[in-house]
Scaffold this active site. Sequence first.
Site, PDB file in Angstrom:
ATOM      1  N   CYS A 115       0.824  -1.224   0.000  1.00 40.82           N
ATOM      2  CA  CYS A 115       0.000   0.000   0.000  1.00 40.82           C
ATOM      3  C   CYS A 115       0.854   1.269   0.000  1.00 40.82           C
ATOM      4  O   CYS A 115       0.323   2.364  -0.218  1.00 40.82           O
ATOM      5  CB  CYS A 115      -0.954   0.006   1.188  1.00 40.82           C
ATOM      6  SG  CYS A 115      -2.049  -1.421   1.197  1.00 40.82           S
ATOM      7  N   HIS A 248      -3.474   7.516   1.484  1.00 40.83           N
ATOM      8  CA  HIS A 248      -3.839   6.134   1.145  1.00 40.83           C
ATOM      9  C   HIS A 248      -5.238   5.873   1.687  1.00 40.83           C
ATOM     10  O   HIS A 248      -5.546   6.204   2.827  1.00 40.83           O
ATOM     11  CB  HIS A 248      -2.824   5.184   1.773  1.00 40.83           C
ATOM     12  CG  HIS A 248      -3.206   3.747   1.679  1.00 40.83           C
ATOM     13  ND1 HIS A 248      -3.677   3.179   0.519  1.00 40.83           N
ATOM     14  CD2 HIS A 248      -3.203   2.746   2.609  1.00 40.83           C
ATOM     15  CE1 HIS A 248      -3.939   1.894   0.733  1.00 40.83           C
ATOM     16  NE2 HIS A 248      -3.663   1.618   1.992  1.00 40.83           N
ATOM     17  N   ASN A 278      -9.918  -0.392  -0.095  1.00 45.23           N
ATOM     18  CA  ASN A 278      -8.458  -0.320  -0.130  1.00 45.23           C
ATOM     19  C   ASN A 278      -7.951  -0.973  -1.416  1.00 45.23           C
ATOM     20  O   ASN A 278      -8.019  -2.189  -1.557  1.00 45.23           O
ATOM     21  CB  ASN A 278      -7.897  -1.030   1.109  1.00 45.23           C
ATOM     22  CG  ASN A 278      -6.389  -0.905   1.213  1.00 45.23           C
ATOM     23  OD1 ASN A 278      -5.714  -0.513   0.245  1.00 45.23           O
ATOM     24  ND2 ASN A 278      -5.854  -1.246   2.373  1.00 45.23           N
TER      25      ASN A 278
HETATM   26  O1  UT7 Z   1      -3.172  -0.404   3.926  1.00 45.69           O
HETATM   27  C1  UT7 Z   1      -3.029  -0.965   5.158  1.00 45.69           C
HETATM   28  C2  UT7 Z   1      -4.014  -2.055   5.145  1.00 45.69           C
HETATM   29  N1  UT7 Z   1      -4.848  -2.287   6.237  1.00 45.69           N
HETATM   30  C3  UT7 Z   1      -5.482  -1.382   7.019  1.00 45.69           C
HETATM   31  O2  UT7 Z   1      -5.377  -0.208   6.938  1.00 45.69           O
HETATM   32  C4  UT7 Z   1      -6.400  -1.967   8.026  1.00 45.69           C
HETATM   33  C5  UT7 Z   1      -6.193  -1.395   9.394  1.00 45.69           C
HETATM   34  N2  UT7 Z   1      -7.120  -1.949  10.359  1.00 45.69           N
HETATM   35  C6  UT7 Z   1      -8.436  -1.658  10.312  1.00 45.69           C
HETATM   36  O3  UT7 Z   1      -8.894  -0.914   9.451  1.00 45.69           O
HETATM   37  C7  UT7 Z   1      -9.322  -2.235  11.382  1.00 45.69           C
HETATM   38  O4  UT7 Z   1      -8.524  -2.861  12.367  1.00 45.69           O
HETATM   39  C8  UT7 Z   1     -10.344  -3.250  10.825  1.00 45.69           C
HETATM   40  C9  UT7 Z   1     -11.381  -2.490  10.015  1.00 45.69           C
HETATM   41  C10 UT7 Z   1      -9.662  -4.277   9.958  1.00 45.69           C
HETATM   42  C11 UT7 Z   1     -11.054  -3.965  11.967  1.00 45.69           C
HETATM   43  O5  UT7 Z   1     -11.679  -3.035  12.816  1.00 45.69           O
HETATM   44  P1  UT7 Z   1     -11.544  -3.195  14.404  1.00 45.69           P
HETATM   45  O6  UT7 Z   1     -12.355  -2.113  14.990  1.00 45.69           O
HETATM   46  O7  UT7 Z   1     -10.061  -3.205  14.711  1.00 45.69           O
HETATM   47  O8  UT7 Z   1     -12.241  -4.583  14.648  1.00 45.69           O
HETATM   48  P2  UT7 Z   1     -11.642  -5.945  15.243  1.00 45.69           P
HETATM   49  O9  UT7 Z   1     -10.689  -6.566  14.284  1.00 45.69           O
HETATM   50  O10 UT7 Z   1     -11.151  -5.684  16.629  1.00 45.69           O
HETATM   51  O11 UT7 Z   1     -12.955  -6.835  15.300  1.00 45.69           O
HETATM   52  C12 UT7 Z   1     -14.067  -6.471  16.121  1.00 45.69           C
HETATM   53  C13 UT7 Z   1     -15.177  -7.481  15.926  1.00 45.69           C
HETATM   54  C14 UT7 Z   1     -14.737  -8.924  16.087  1.00 45.69           C
HETATM   55  O12 UT7 Z   1     -15.757  -9.620  16.760  1.00 45.69           O
HETATM   56  P3  UT7 Z   1     -15.598 -10.004  18.312  1.00 45.69           P
HETATM   57  O13 UT7 Z   1     -14.362 -10.835  18.386  1.00 45.69           O
HETATM   58  O14 UT7 Z   1     -15.458  -8.698  19.025  1.00 45.69           O
HETATM   59  O15 UT7 Z   1     -16.862 -10.740  18.599  1.00 45.69           O
HETATM   60  C15 UT7 Z   1     -14.668  -9.426  14.659  1.00 45.69           C
HETATM   61  O16 UT7 Z   1     -14.879 -10.819  14.559  1.00 45.69           O
HETATM   62  O17 UT7 Z   1     -15.735  -7.368  14.613  1.00 45.69           O
HETATM   63  C16 UT7 Z   1     -15.788  -8.665  14.013  1.00 45.69           C
HETATM   64  N3  UT7 Z   1     -15.635  -8.531  12.575  1.00 45.69           N
HETATM   65  C17 UT7 Z   1     -16.660  -8.348  11.723  1.00 45.69           C
HETATM   66  N4  UT7 Z   1     -17.985  -8.248  11.917  1.00 45.69           N
HETATM   67  C18 UT7 Z   1     -18.767  -8.020  10.830  1.00 45.69           C
HETATM   68  C19 UT7 Z   1     -14.481  -8.547  11.858  1.00 45.69           C
HETATM   69  N5  UT7 Z   1     -14.745  -8.365  10.561  1.00 45.69           N
HETATM   70  C20 UT7 Z   1     -16.094  -8.241  10.443  1.00 45.69           C
HETATM   71  C21 UT7 Z   1     -16.953  -8.018   9.354  1.00 45.69           C
HETATM   72  N6  UT7 Z   1     -18.277  -7.923   9.603  1.00 45.69           N
HETATM   73  N7  UT7 Z   1     -16.502  -7.883   8.093  1.00 45.69           N
END
Ligand code: UT7
Length: 321
Positions: A115, A248, A278
């Site tokens: 990225c 980005h 992304n």
């Molecule tokens: O270019 C660089 C590339 N990557 C990035 O920039 C990504 C950077 N990270 C992020 O944008 C965020 O960390 C995410 C959007 C990927 C995730 O958001 P978060 O607020 O950090 O959520 P999390 O990973 O802590 O997950 C929270 C909950 C989990 O459930 P539990 O364990 O709390 O019950 C996940 O299982 O959300 C759940 N979850 C979803 N629910 C519905 C994860 N993905 C999904 C989904 N739909 N697609």
Amino acid sequence: MQYAKILGTGSYLPANRVSNDDLAKKIDTSDEWITTRTGIKFRHLADDNEKTSDLAVAAARNALASANLPAEELDLIIVATSTPDMIFPSTATIVQQKLGIGSSGCPAFDVQAVCAGFMYAITTANAYIRSGMAKNVLVIGAETFSRILDWNDRTTCVLFGDGAGAVVLGASDEPGIIHSKLQADGDYLDLLKTPGQVVNGQVWGTPFLTMDGPGVFKFAVKMLSKVADEVITEAGYTAGQIDWLVPHQANKRIIESTAKHLGLSMEKVVLTVQEHGNTSAASIPLALDSGIRSGQISRGQHLLLEGIGGGFAWGAVLLKY
Ligand code: UT7
């Protein structure tokens, strides 16, 4: 010494536009979750016949047309991609061939910084122009990340999309790219990777993208603010002189955090993540082209471009458009 100035920009998104609701019909997710966590509403997916080079060429043709430059006058092509058409040759040489300028003999190569790829590619192009080694450079970010996603993994597949953006840089007495900075820290490589490889005709490891989302989020917020500060300060500027932040496009919350750190209101940020998710190396030139074509960005304004991704690798570029 001449500056590298943006002569033209272009972009391309595949026709297949997939909404969050479309994804929610196939996996356990929702428009509400994706929108509140990321700001993403749609992503575009390449069809089976479209390769990364096809997306790249479509964006390149738009950029060459807006620069009013015949492809024959290019003397360097750089493609930033982590999803090349094939193991080799480079996607850049395939783009050169598809543009019909193979016989020009201009050098063409790929850079791979995920990225941050467009930051690495445009900084390399700037070095070629500043040193007098090139006059007109085509810089492309192009990706088909849909092909390295596990479509059953809701934690990653909802985040990414396919697309391409391109910039034509030309040597100029007027600025131009003012300052840029690239950084990498391989100690963080496990946060985001696609660790598979093809060996003796078989895939070793996983061919799908894996990510520690929260880990990436924290690292990205910290490093993007830091590199933005450094580029602005080292150039002798202040954040108040930035007309547009062109970040980005991975996550709206990361973008808001960088803007807040710099004291820039969201009115000064080009935001396109809602439209294409992304797209890795393509996201910054896609946003840039959108900002220019929509009339947000005007000639003479100062832009700060910044990006971060797997490696970890990151960078920022300050330029006068
Ligand atoms: O270019 C660089 C590339 N990557 C990035 O920039 C990504 C950077 N990270 C992020 O944008 C965020 O960390 C995410 C959007 C990927 C995730 O958001 P978060 O607020 O950090 O959520 P999390 O990973 O802590 O997950 C929270 C909950 C989990 O459930 P539990 O364990 O709390 O019950 C996940 O299982 O959300 C759940 N979850 C979803 N629910 C519905 C994860 N993905 C999904 C989904 N739909 N697609």
